[in-house]
Design a protein around this motif. Structure first.
Motif, PDB file in Angstrom:
ATOM      1  N   PHE A  47       0.839  -1.182   0.000  1.00  0.00           N
ATOM      2  CA  PHE A  47       0.000   0.000   0.000  1.00  0.00           C
ATOM      3  C   PHE A  47       0.878   1.238   0.000  1.00  0.00           C
ATOM      4  O   PHE A  47       2.011   1.205   0.475  1.00  0.00           O
ATOM      5  N   LEU A  52      -3.724   3.335  -0.566  1.00  0.00           N
ATOM      6  CA  LEU A  52      -4.086   2.766  -1.852  1.00  0.00           C
ATOM      7  C   LEU A  52      -3.272   1.498  -2.079  1.00  0.00           C
ATOM      8  O   LEU A  52      -2.047   1.511  -1.973  1.00  0.00           O
ATOM      9  N   LYS A  54      -1.291  -1.125  -4.033  1.00  0.00           N
ATOM     10  CA  LYS A  54      -0.534  -1.136  -5.280  1.00  0.00           C
ATOM     11  C   LYS A  54      -0.282  -2.543  -5.794  1.00  0.00           C
ATOM     12  O   LYS A  54      -0.118  -2.742  -6.983  1.00  0.00           O
TER      13      LYS A  54
END
Length: 104
Positions: A47, A52, A54
């Protein structure tokens, strides 16, 4: 009276400088990658500091058609590990700016 205005302007400049530092630190955190791992590293997730995802890596031995709950548990464990690392780093990095502000 004039001394009060000078102090106020100085305080405003310090606040602006601190705001720039906080923004730069937050940007650095947002770009940092954090890897969370499940037990035996059967699942790894990556993350960014702004939460987010990845990447996710699932080892073949984590895949058991007869036990899908195990893979779910491994993914949850890896994600929770990454989130804990992000929180720890954020608290350490941003804490220097918020320390002592709770009384304001």
């Amino acid at each position: 009276m004039r001394g009060g205005m000078g102090n106020m302007q100085n305080m405003m400049r310090q606040m602006q400088k601190m705001q720039k530092q906080v923004t730069a630190e937050q940007d650095r955190l947002d770009e940092t990658e954090f890897t969370g791992v499940a037990p035996d590293e059967l699942v790894k997730v990556t993350f960014t500091g702004n939460h987010l995802m990845k990447d996710i890596d699932i080892k073949p031995e984590a895949i058991d058609e007869d036990d899908p709950d195990m893979m779910q548990d491994l993914i949850v464990a890896a994600v929770n590990d990454a989130m804990a690392k992000i929180k720890k780093e954020t608290d350490q990095s941003m804490g220097k700016y918020t320390k002592g502000m709770s009384g304001m």
